[in-house]
Every structure is written in C-alpha cells, then in structure tokens.
Design an enzyme around this catalytic site. Structure first.
Site, PDB file in Angstrom:
ATOM      1  N   LYS A  23       0.837  -1.200   0.000  1.00 12.62           N
ATOM      2  CA  LYS A  23       0.000   0.000   0.000  1.00 12.62           C
ATOM      3  C   LYS A  23       0.875   1.254   0.000  1.00 12.62           C
ATOM      4  O   LYS A  23       0.652   2.186  -0.776  1.00 12.62           O
ATOM      5  CB  LYS A  23      -0.883  -0.035   1.253  1.00 12.62           C
ATOM      6  CG  LYS A  23      -1.937   1.039   1.259  1.00 12.62           C
ATOM      7  CD  LYS A  23      -2.772   0.985   2.532  1.00 12.62           C
ATOM      8  CE  LYS A  23      -3.664  -0.241   2.571  1.00 12.62           C
ATOM      9  NZ  LYS A  23      -4.340  -0.429   3.844  1.00 12.62           N
ATOM     10  N   ARG A  92      -2.680   3.360   8.675  1.00 11.93           N
ATOM     11  CA  ARG A  92      -3.057   2.100   8.026  1.00 11.93           C
ATOM     12  C   ARG A  92      -1.877   1.150   7.926  1.00 11.93           C
ATOM     13  O   ARG A  92      -0.758   1.587   7.674  1.00 11.93           O
ATOM     14  CB  ARG A  92      -3.546   2.366   6.595  1.00 11.93           C
ATOM     15  CG  ARG A  92      -4.781   3.179   6.498  1.00 11.93           C
ATOM     16  CD  ARG A  92      -4.978   3.696   5.091  1.00 11.93           C
ATOM     17  NE  ARG A  92      -6.097   4.610   5.015  1.00 11.93           N
ATOM     18  CZ  ARG A  92      -7.344   4.249   4.756  1.00 11.93           C
ATOM     19  NH1 ARG A  92      -7.626   2.990   4.508  1.00 11.93           N
ATOM     20  NH2 ARG A  92      -8.300   5.136   4.725  1.00 11.93           N
ATOM     21  N   GLY A 101      -7.808  -6.992   5.232  1.00 15.04           N
ATOM     22  CA  GLY A 101      -8.529  -7.043   6.507  1.00 15.04           C
ATOM     23  C   GLY A 101      -7.800  -7.743   7.636  1.00 15.04           C
ATOM     24  O   GLY A 101      -8.346  -7.913   8.716  1.00 15.04           O
ATOM     25  N   MET A 103      -4.906  -6.885   9.151  1.00 15.35           N
ATOM     26  CA  MET A 103      -4.252  -6.037  10.153  1.00 15.35           C
ATOM     27  C   MET A 103      -5.102  -4.792  10.385  1.00 15.35           C
ATOM     28  O   MET A 103      -6.153  -4.637   9.806  1.00 15.35           O
ATOM     29  CB  MET A 103      -2.848  -5.710   9.694  1.00 15.35           C
ATOM     30  CG  MET A 103      -1.951  -6.939   9.709  1.00 15.35           C
ATOM     31  SD  MET A 103      -0.337  -6.589   9.082  1.00 15.35           S
ATOM     32  CE  MET A 103      -0.659  -6.190   7.400  1.00 15.35           C
ATOM     33  N   ARG A 338      -3.963  -1.492  -5.520  1.00 16.11           N
ATOM     34  CA  ARG A 338      -3.135  -2.703  -5.416  1.00 16.11           C
ATOM     35  C   ARG A 338      -3.564  -3.625  -6.546  1.00 16.11           C
ATOM     36  O   ARG A 338      -4.633  -3.435  -7.149  1.00 16.11           O
ATOM     37  CB  ARG A 338      -3.323  -3.387  -4.068  1.00 16.11           C
ATOM     38  CG  ARG A 338      -4.744  -3.796  -3.825  1.00 16.11           C
ATOM     39  CD  ARG A 338      -4.915  -4.410  -2.457  1.00 16.11           C
ATOM     40  NE  ARG A 338      -6.320  -4.642  -2.209  1.00 16.11           N
ATOM     41  CZ  ARG A 338      -6.917  -4.540  -1.039  1.00 16.11           C
ATOM     42  NH1 ARG A 338      -6.228  -4.203   0.017  1.00 16.11           N
ATOM     43  NH2 ARG A 338      -8.193  -4.788  -0.896  1.00 16.11           N
ATOM     44  N   HIS A 454     -16.253  -7.610   2.507  1.00 13.17           N
ATOM     45  CA  HIS A 454     -15.197  -8.493   3.024  1.00 13.17           C
ATOM     46  C   HIS A 454     -15.408  -9.934   2.551  1.00 13.17           C
ATOM     47  O   HIS A 454     -14.492 -10.587   2.056  1.00 13.17           O
ATOM     48  CB  HIS A 454     -15.208  -8.412   4.553  1.00 13.17           C
ATOM     49  CG  HIS A 454     -14.261  -9.354   5.218  1.00 13.17           C
ATOM     50  ND1 HIS A 454     -14.661 -10.565   5.724  1.00 13.17           N
ATOM     51  CD2 HIS A 454     -12.925  -9.293   5.419  1.00 13.17           C
ATOM     52  CE1 HIS A 454     -13.621 -11.184   6.234  1.00 13.17           C
ATOM     53  NE2 HIS A 454     -12.549 -10.434   6.066  1.00 13.17           N
ATOM     54  N   GLU A 780      12.162 -45.590  -6.961  1.00 14.26           N
ATOM     55  CA  GLU A 780      11.412 -45.226  -5.757  1.00 14.26           C
ATOM     56  C   GLU A 780      12.003 -45.883  -4.513  1.00 14.26           C
ATOM     57  O   GLU A 780      11.421 -45.833  -3.444  1.00 14.26           O
ATOM     58  CB  GLU A 780       9.923 -45.563  -5.916  1.00 14.26           C
ATOM     59  CG  GLU A 780       9.651 -46.996  -6.344  1.00 14.26           C
ATOM     60  CD  GLU A 780       8.172 -47.289  -6.600  1.00 14.26           C
ATOM     61  OE1 GLU A 780       7.319 -46.542  -6.120  1.00 14.26           O
ATOM     62  OE2 GLU A 780       7.904 -48.303  -7.282  1.00 14.26           O
ATOM     63  N   SER A 799      11.283 -43.363 -13.942  1.00 19.12           N
ATOM     64  CA  SER A 799      10.207 -42.498 -13.451  1.00 19.12           C
ATOM     65  C   SER A 799      10.305 -42.469 -11.931  1.00 19.12           C
ATOM     66  O   SER A 799      10.232 -43.520 -11.280  1.00 19.12           O
ATOM     67  CB  SER A 799       8.853 -43.042 -13.901  1.00 19.12           C
ATOM     68  OG  SER A 799       7.838 -42.243 -13.363  1.00 19.12           O
ATOM     69  N   CYS A 867       6.440 -39.389 -11.237  1.00 12.77           N
ATOM     70  CA  CYS A 867       5.007 -39.698 -11.199  1.00 12.77           C
ATOM     71  C   CYS A 867       4.463 -39.738  -9.780  1.00 12.77           C
ATOM     72  O   CYS A 867       3.316 -40.102  -9.565  1.00 12.77           O
ATOM     73  CB  CYS A 867       4.706 -40.995 -11.936  1.00 12.77           C
ATOM     74  SG  CYS A 867       5.498 -42.433 -11.214  1.00 12.77           S
ATOM     75  N   TYR A 887       9.799 -34.925 -18.130  1.00 13.15           N
ATOM     76  CA  TYR A 887       8.360 -34.719 -17.943  1.00 13.15           C
ATOM     77  C   TYR A 887       7.977 -34.843 -16.474  1.00 13.15           C
ATOM     78  O   TYR A 887       8.738 -35.401 -15.667  1.00 13.15           O
ATOM     79  CB  TYR A 887       7.544 -35.721 -18.780  1.00 13.15           C
ATOM     80  CG  TYR A 887       7.628 -37.150 -18.285  1.00 13.15           C
ATOM     81  CD1 TYR A 887       6.685 -37.654 -17.413  1.00 13.15           C
ATOM     82  CD2 TYR A 887       8.668 -37.997 -18.703  1.00 13.15           C
ATOM     83  CE1 TYR A 887       6.767 -38.961 -16.946  1.00 13.15           C
ATOM     84  CE2 TYR A 887       8.756 -39.298 -18.252  1.00 13.15           C
ATOM     85  CZ  TYR A 887       7.801 -39.775 -17.370  1.00 13.15           C
ATOM     86  OH  TYR A 887       7.877 -41.056 -16.898  1.00 13.15           O
TER      87      TYR A 887
HETATM   88  C1  PEP Z   1       5.262 -43.450  -5.957  1.00 19.76           C
HETATM   89  O1  PEP Z   1       5.714 -44.193  -5.109  1.00 19.76           O
HETATM   90  O2  PEP Z   1       5.568 -42.248  -6.042  1.00 19.76           O
HETATM   91  C2  PEP Z   1       4.279 -43.942  -6.917  1.00 19.76           C
HETATM   92  C3  PEP Z   1       3.871 -43.202  -7.916  1.00 19.76           C
HETATM   93  O3  PEP Z   1       3.768 -45.171  -6.679  1.00 19.76           O
HETATM   94  P1  PEP Z   1       2.563 -45.460  -5.668  1.00 19.76           P
HETATM   95  O4  PEP Z   1       2.072 -44.129  -5.168  1.00 19.76           O
HETATM   96  O5  PEP Z   1       1.557 -46.187  -6.462  1.00 19.76           O
HETATM   97  O6  PEP Z   1       3.243 -46.278  -4.641  1.00 19.76           O
HETATM   98 MG    MG Z   2       5.372 -46.318  -5.402  1.00 18.44          MG
END
Ligand code: PEP
Ligand code: MG
Length: 916
Positions: A23, A92, A101, A103, A338, A454, A780, A799, A867, A887
């Site tokens: 502000k 202010r 709102g 503070m 703002r 608000h 993993e 992965s 993943c 990815y």
């Molecule tokens: C993981 O372990 O990140 C994974 C994708 O496998 P899951 O969650 O199925 O164990």
């Molecule tokens: Mg897993």
C-alpha cells in the site's frame, strides 16, 4: 547516522514493497505519477521489525514522525492538533503481500475536544464532526487500547433503540454527541485513564498497535494458510495519510473499484460507491452500495474523472488494479491501489486480452497467474439442466457452485469442516475474525454487503463460492436459522449456492465438470511454447485418459494396473488368482484376466494416441485385494449362523432380517450354497494369514511379486504387447512403455526384460508386425538411486516414484506422519513443508539429481520423469525443471496447473536457487 525509517509519498521508492509495504509503495508511486493522493508518509517495515524485536519504537522514530507531520501540515495548510483547521490522519497497515482485513487501521486520528470544536466550526456540520469523532474513539479504543468492540456497540445500539432509529444515517448530531460521550466513558472505564487528548500520543499508540497487528492471530493464521514466508513479506509498514471525507454531504462519496470486472475479467468499469459515506461503510457491507455506472448520472463529471483515473492506473501498473477513492466536496482522491485479486477465469481472460491490447507481453501474461489458481477452473458448476427453483438470490460475489450444511458461525464451520463435513457459512456480514470459517467452508453466503464486501473479496481470493447481499434472507445467529419469508433453514440443513449467478437452493443440486474456455486454451498454448518439461497424467481408465488429454496431457506417465484389478468385474478373478494353490491354477485364473487387461490397455493406448502410455506392472502386496482378517471372520460367523437358522426350513432373503454381514447376492440360500461360501471364506482367511506382513509397504510387493510369480507379470506384459499389436494393426500411432515398480537391483530388471523379450517375439510372430515400445523402471527405492548407472544399462526410462522415495528417505510413512507428528514439525519449523506434497528438494531431490546424472552417463538419451504426487506441485515442478527431467506426471485436474508451472519454471530458471 541513524537509519531512515520514514519516507514521504513524494520520496518513497514505489518499487520497494518489502520496505514500504504494497500500500505504501503504491501511495508513493501514485503520488509521483501525478494522481491526486492525499499527502502522507510511510513508516517502513524495518521500523516494524525493530519494534517487534525490541518491544519499543526505534530511537528517534517519533522525531522523524513529527518532522513528516510538519511537512504534511505545510502541504495541506492544516495543523495536527490545531483548532482552526485541524489535520486529521488515517493510520493504516500494509505489508509487501496484501492481506485484506488482516491487520488494523485507524481513521480520523487527531480528533480531541479542541480539534472537534474546530471541525464543527470549520464545516458548520456538527453531525459530521461527531460522527467522525465517535468512529475514531471506537476504532482507536479497539485497535490501540484493546477494548472489545461490543462495549461500544452496546451503547450505540441502545441510543439507536431509544431514538427508534433503524439505520445509522438516521442518527442526528445530538445522538452522535451522546454516543461520543458514552464512548469516552467506556475508554475511561476500561483503561482506567481518560481518552488521550494529545494527538502525538494518539499517533504513537496507533503506530504501535498497527505494528503489533503484524503478529496478531488473524495475520499469523493468514500467513500460514497462504504460505506467506518472511522472504515474501516481513513486517508491516504504517501509512499515515491525510484524511479526506466522503461523508461531508451529498457532494461527497466513497467507493471501491476494479479496473476490470474481477468476476469475469471483462474490460469494463467495475465497482461500487456510496454517497455521503466513509470507506469502511462500503467494505464492511454495512450499507449496500450502488454500482459505479450510476455515478455517471449522479456526478457525471466525477464519473469521467474516475474513468480517467482507472485508465491511468492500468496503463501505469500494467495490471488490473483494485482501487479505493473518495470524493470530498467534488474533488476526487485516490486513496489506495493494489493488484486486483481475481478468480482464475478472470485472471486468464485478462491475461489473454491484455496481450491482445498490447498492454503486456506473453511472458508477463503467464507469470502474473499463480498456477495453483487454475485449480478453480476445474471446480464444479451447477448442472444447467437442473430444474431446481432458487429460494433466494443475492449478488454473484465469487463464482463456482458449492453445497454443504448450513452453519452460522465460523467456529462451527471449523469444527464440522475438520470432521470432514461440507459446510456453507451463513452470516449477515463477515469480518476478518471469521477467516477460519472461510478456510473450513465450501462456500459463503451473506445477507448484507456488496461484491466488494469483506466476504466477497476474501472468498474470491480463496477461490470459494460466495453469494453476498442476499437481502431477502434474515439470518438469526441466535436461533441458528436463515429465514426467507415462511421458510426456515436450520443449522445442518443442506443448501447449494451458485456464486456465478447469486442463486441459492435448498438441498444438494447436481453439478457438472467445467469445460476449458478458449482463453485458457490460448494461455496454456503459450505455456507449452515456453516450457521444456512435458506434462503427463497419472490415470488408469480410458475415461480419465480422455479427460487428461482434453486438459492437455501429452502422455500417461503412470497407469497403476492394480486399479484395473479392483473393478468389480475383475476382483473375483484376481482373488481366484491369489487363492490358486499352484502355478497351473494361477495360470488358469490369469488366462481369464488376460483378455480383460488387453482390452483395457488397447482402449487406453487409443485414448492417448499418439502419446506415450506408461503402464506399471503390478505393485501392491497381494493381500490388498483380499478382505481384512476381521471382516472375513465376521462373515464366516454370520454364514454359520444362517446355516443353523435355515437347517430344516425354507429361508428367503426377507426372513434373514438384519444380518447385514451376509455376502450378497445369496438368493438361493440352501445349505450347499452356504457351505461352499464358508469354505471359500475360510480359504481366503488362511491366505490372508499366510500373506500377513509386519510392514507390508516394505514387504512382498512390486517387482518382488514378479520374481515370485513370474506368470502374473508375464500375463500383464502379454496384455500390453497384444494391445499394442491390435492398435498397430488398426494403424493407430501409439507409444507403450512397460514400467517395473520397486526395483532395487539391475538383476530384477534383467529378469523382467527376459520375459518381455520372449513375449515380444511371440506377439510379433502371432500378429506379423514389429513392436515398438520402451522398457523402464520406477526409481522409488534409495538403492535404485544409488544404482542408477547400472539400471540404465537395461532401463530406457526412469520415473521417480516420489511417494515411496520420500517415505524411504524420511523413514516415515505418509499416513502416520500426517496424522501424528508432521503438523507439529511444520508448525514449529522443524520441516518447512509436508514432503509428501512439496518435493523435498534438499533431501529426496538430491537423490533424484544424482540418479539423473548417473543414469545419463550410461544412457545419455534416457527419458526421466516423475510420477509421485509432488509432480503436480508448482514448486516441485521448478525443481524438476532444474534437474532437467523430461516430464512430470500428475492427476488429471492438476494438468493445467502443471503446464503453467512448467512454463514458470523455464521463465524463472535463472532466479532458481536452493540453499542446501
Ligand atoms: C510413488 O511411489 O511415487 C508412486 C507413484 O507409486 P505409488 O504411489 O503407487 O506407490
Ligand atoms: Mg510407489
């Protein structure tokens, strides 16, 4: 030389929000670009931090304040504490990140007996002066002296009642004088001291109060909820601003506006105003304001000036602005601006339109949107085919539909919300202290206030549905009812609100998934042009795959085949396979599963054509497909009871009464059927006992199953490759990938690869085609990370399964951690984040980095992705870009978020650094 703690609006650096707060910085900038801002100055956030650390104001601060007040006196030709032409100021808060709102603010500071008399003489309007006075005493009493608001409200309401007046505007100067006197008494009684007459004492106490509000519960909760770290905002600045009055008569007004419509993003005048009122009346929703277009009729010249102000603000800031203004006796002042908080749809639309208008470039268009915001766009909307009739309507204050049980207090919302209930919070109007109720509720409904009240502003910021100002509803907190004419809605009753139309319905109304707007498609296509990371989806069914593709996924990064096993038509076959006493029996059961899996994969490949689909071979321990031990014991007991009951008599389903444990369907109940059922359950029970593991997540699962029961993996591999062959025969371009879970050694991969090679040959021969696919592994386990160079000899892709990898790295499980100690770790700062949501870059991330580097040494073109859950989280995506993954893969609704986050990661790559 002592540090400079104060900057006048003419001198402060409008870009330095960390020092001056948002502000304050904007007040400086607006002053410096020639907008009509009331004179004032900013006390820095450094002063706030010094004050909080030392529990006293920095030395010399009040001298600096006095020098700046003198400057303001010169500019305004008024005197602070002077009788004839008194200078009144507002005090202010304002930190680097806007926390609406959260503070405190004090208005009309500088009033005392003497200046009050002066103000009456000067304006000839005692009503106005006493109104300003009573507001000041109450706000100052509450904020600076810590007196409960109610102590004042009681007197205020009593006088109104005595006078038989409903609306505040009905009070005359004598009423307001009496109220002021009573308020002064309240202060004396509550603090044991008279109300401070010395205006500098007033100012000093107020500055301290605003500084203290930075550490107040409301502000601390807000920062925690929105992850506002000290790096983003540290301390609040204090803005001391000359008061201008929108309540000096009918040539005065006060209003708030957005430079574009924050609900839709449309490029149009948007806002509300009230004639003869103070700003807080608009924001608090005490009176329902008029739409800004009416100002064009009421004060045409000022409307024109307002349009000009709005245009200047946008051209200068190159961002949608949320501004506040006051008209004092025909002069327009801009009090604040703002960046406007808007819902996701409006952010997306304004981004695309501002690029088309040449106001911003594509990079800015992408960066101005927080990726997480896009989640709102995937919120359900009311089914347009629903024929339900609305019972009331308010203003559409924050879009999206929400259903839940009615609650009338924030605390109740919090309690029920914690218990997992969906609730709608109903209030006459909301206040900042209701904020915990907002967090817990699905939606907010108020009976008073406008689209900038608000409730509306906070709900929009959170992406929650809100209907405001539904004036036909009488909200009675005491009896916990909302009354609409004859209709009484009680606490716990289900309602649905539609924040896009303002309509309110009884009961639960069906909702539909929203579709992608053209603007969102455009914006995300710009994101894809920039991003280096691809975004794949974690999906297991063709429907979800199609949805993911429509959200822009360019592949499936994880298909968990066990989810296919769990469907009701397959589970019995899976159970037969598990119960099989020998390899032949197992193969017989697998042979029945085979065509089903093959068809699943074929449909999945087609749904994602021409993109890659990574199918993971079976991962969970076998007993996950069987009922629990206790359930089986109960079922066997129940079956035995039936057997006794039916011996010698004809039993139908009706005569079985409430034996809910009876497995269904059993419509031909006779002893033989029951005996068979008992025998099967007993077999299952003995299998469950045999499969029992002390620590199943670290037990007989993943590739270990493939080693013990090769025929299971072989069936799955054959299903995948035959599905691929069928697609190829139909000339569908596809890219299947076979992924092995839980790998710890390359020997496991070599073994599975040998099954693959054999089956590939057979399928190619059978179909007379050549198969193209990839073979790879999940990473993993910690050992897989350390053996990555070797794994890459066989694996064509990695992965990262960061769910398991996080578990393994931290040596605690998600469920136990989240339910037991993780909140404590996060709250006390032992761990900054939940590592199952936000990738732990410093620990798990280091393992990943090492894995990528050693994997690529062996196989430079190895494809690497993630993943685990964290793959859909923007901060984690930045890390994945940083270590050069190819990815990220996440659940379907997070795909738009991940696409935008991947673009941010690229655009901001030079600013990325992790402190190890
Ligand atoms: C993981 O372990 O990140 C994974 C994708 O496998 P899951 O969650 O199925 O164990
Ligand atoms: Mg897993």
């Amino acid at each position: 030389m002592t540090e400079k703690y104060i900057y006048s609006f003419q001198k402060g650096d409008g870009k330095n929000k960390m020092l001056l707060g948002g502000k304050g910085a904007n007040l400086c900038e607006m002053t410096q670009i020639g907008l009509n801002v009331p004179p004032g100055f900013v006390i820095t956030t450094t002063a706030c931090l010094d004050y909080i650390n030392n529990q006293r104001l920095p030395d010399g601060l009040m001298d600096e304040v006095k020098a700046h007040i003198t400057e303001v006196e010169t500019q305004t030709e008024k005197q602070f504490g002077g009788r004839d032409n008194p200078l009144l100021v507002s005090v202010r808060s304002g930190s680097a990140i806007s926390m609406p709102g959260m503070m405190d603010t004090i208005l009309n500071l500088g009033l005392n007996k003497q200046t009050l008399a002066g103000l009456i003489d000067q304006t000839g309007d005692p009503r106005f002066a006493y109104d300003a006075y009573r507001r000041f005493i109450q706000l100052f009493g509450k904020v600076a002296l810590g007196i409960d608001d109610e102590k004042f409200d009681q007197h205020f309401d009593a006088i109104k009642k005595q006078a038989g007046i409903k609306a505040d505007v009905g009070l005359d100067s004598e009423h307001l004088r009496q109220i002021s006197e009573l308020f002064l008494q309240v202060v004396h009684e509550e603090t044991g001291k008279p109300f401070p007459e010395d205006v500098y004492e007033q100012l000093e106490l107020s500055i301290k109060a605003v500084f203290n509000s930075w550490m107040g519960k409301r502000a601390v909760d807000y920062r925690r909820e929105f992850h506002i770290t000290p790096k983003m905002a540290n301390g609040t600045a204090v803005n001391v601003v000359t008061m201008v009055f929108g309540n000096m008569g009918n040539d005065c007004a006060t209003g708030v506006g957005f430079t574009r419509n924050p609900g839709t993003g449309a490029n149009e005048m948007y806002g509300e105003y009230l004639v003869n009122a103070q700003g807080e009346d608009v924001v608090a929703g005490i009176r329902t304001p008029k739409p800004v277009h009416e100002l064009a009729n009421e004060m045409p010249d000022l409307y024109r000036q307002l349009v000009e102000l709005r245009n200047k603000l946008e051209t200068h800031y190159k961002e949608v602005q949320d501004y506040e203004y006051t008209i004092e006796r025909g002069i327009l002042y801009c009090l604040q601006t703002r960046n406007g908080k808007m819902n996701a749809a409006a952010m997306v639309r304004t981004s695309v339109e501002m690029v088309a208008e040449g106001l911003i470039d594509k990079k800015r268009a992408l960066l101005r949107i927080n990726p997480e915001l896009l989640e709102q766009l995937l919120h359900p909307q009311l089914d347009p085919n629903s024929t339900a009739e609305a019972v009331a309507q308010g203003l559409p204050a924050s879009p999206g539909a929400a259903c839940g049980k009615c609650v009338f207090e924030a605390d109740t919302a919090e309690q029920l919300g914690r218990a997992g209930e969906a609730v709608i919070l109903l209030r006459e109007e909301t206040k900042p202290e209701d904020i915990h109720g907002f967090f817990a509720a699905q939606g907010i409904l108020t009976s008073r206030g406008g689209k900038t009240s608000h409730a509306a502003v906070v709900a929009r910021g959170m992406g929650k549905a809100c209907v405001a100002g539904a004036e036909d509803i009488k909200i009675d907190v005491r009896s916990r009812q909302a009354i609409i004419g004859e209709l009484h809605i009680r606490e716990g009753d289900m309602i649905t609100i539609d924040g896009s139309t303002g309509l309110i319905f009884l009961g639960r109304i069906p909702t539909i998934e929203p579709s992608f707007s053209d603007e969102l498609k455009t914006l995300l296509s710009w994101a894809d042009e920039v991003a280096e990371l691809e975004v794949h989806a974690n999906v297991d069914t063709p429907e979800r795959a199609r949805l993911a593709a429509s959200y822009g996924a360019t592949g499936i990064g994880l298909c968990r085949t066990e989810r296919m096993f769990n469907a009701s038509d397959r589970l019995p076959l899976v159970i037969d396979m598990i119960l099989a006493g020998n390899k032949e029996a197992r193969q017989e059961a697998l042979a029945k599963l085979f065509p089903i899996q093959r068809d699943d994969f074929q449909e999945l490949f087609e749904a994602m054509s021409p993109y890659p689909v990574t199918v993971r071979l079976l991962d969970p321990p076998m007993h996950e497909f069987l009922p629990g031990e206790h359930q089986l014991e109960d079922e066997i007991r129940a079956l035995n009871q039936y057997k006794i009951m039916i011996q010698g008599q004809q039993v139908t389903l009706d005569t079985l009464g409430s034996h809910a444990l009876l497995p269904s369907p059993f419509n031909h109940l006779n002893e033989e059927v029951i005996n068979k059922a008992i025998a099967k359950k007993e077999l299952m029970l003995s299998k469950v006992k045999e499969l029992y593991e002390v620590n199943p997540m670290l037990g007989h699962r993943g590739v270990r199953l493939g080693m013990s029961y090769p025929e299971i993996y072989q069936m799955q591999i054959r299903s995948i490759l035959e599905a691929a062959a069928l697609c190829i025969k139909q000339r569908k371009p596809i890219l299947p990938e076979i992924m092995v879970p839980q790998v710890i050694t390359v020997q496991e991969l070599i073994k599975v690869k040998s099954y693959v090679d054999q089956i590939q040959k057979e399928v190619e021969k059978q179909y007379g085609i050549d198969l193209e696919f990839k073979f790879g592994t999940m990473v993993e386990t910690v050992r897989a990370c350390t053996r990555a160079a070797k794994l890459a000899d066989v694996a064509e892709f990695f992965s990262f399964g960061t769910n398991d990898l996080t578990q393994a790295t931290f040596s605690f499980s998600r469920e136990d951690a989240e339910n037991k100690f993780l909140p404590l770790y996060n709250e006390s700062g032992l761990l900054a984040d939940n590592p199952f949501e936000v990738l732990d870059a410093k620990g798990v991330g280091q393992l990943m980095k090492m894995t990528v580097e050693s994997g690529r040494q062996t196989r430079p073109d190895i494809k690497v992705g993630i993943c685990g859950e964290q793959g859909g989280h923007p901060e984690s995506i930045r890390f994945c870009h940083h270590i050069k993954l190819d990815y990220v893969s996440c659940s379907a609704p997070r795909i738009p978020i991940a696409r935008l986050a991947a673009a941010h990661a690229k655009l901001l790559e030079n600013e990325y650094n992790i402190e190890y």
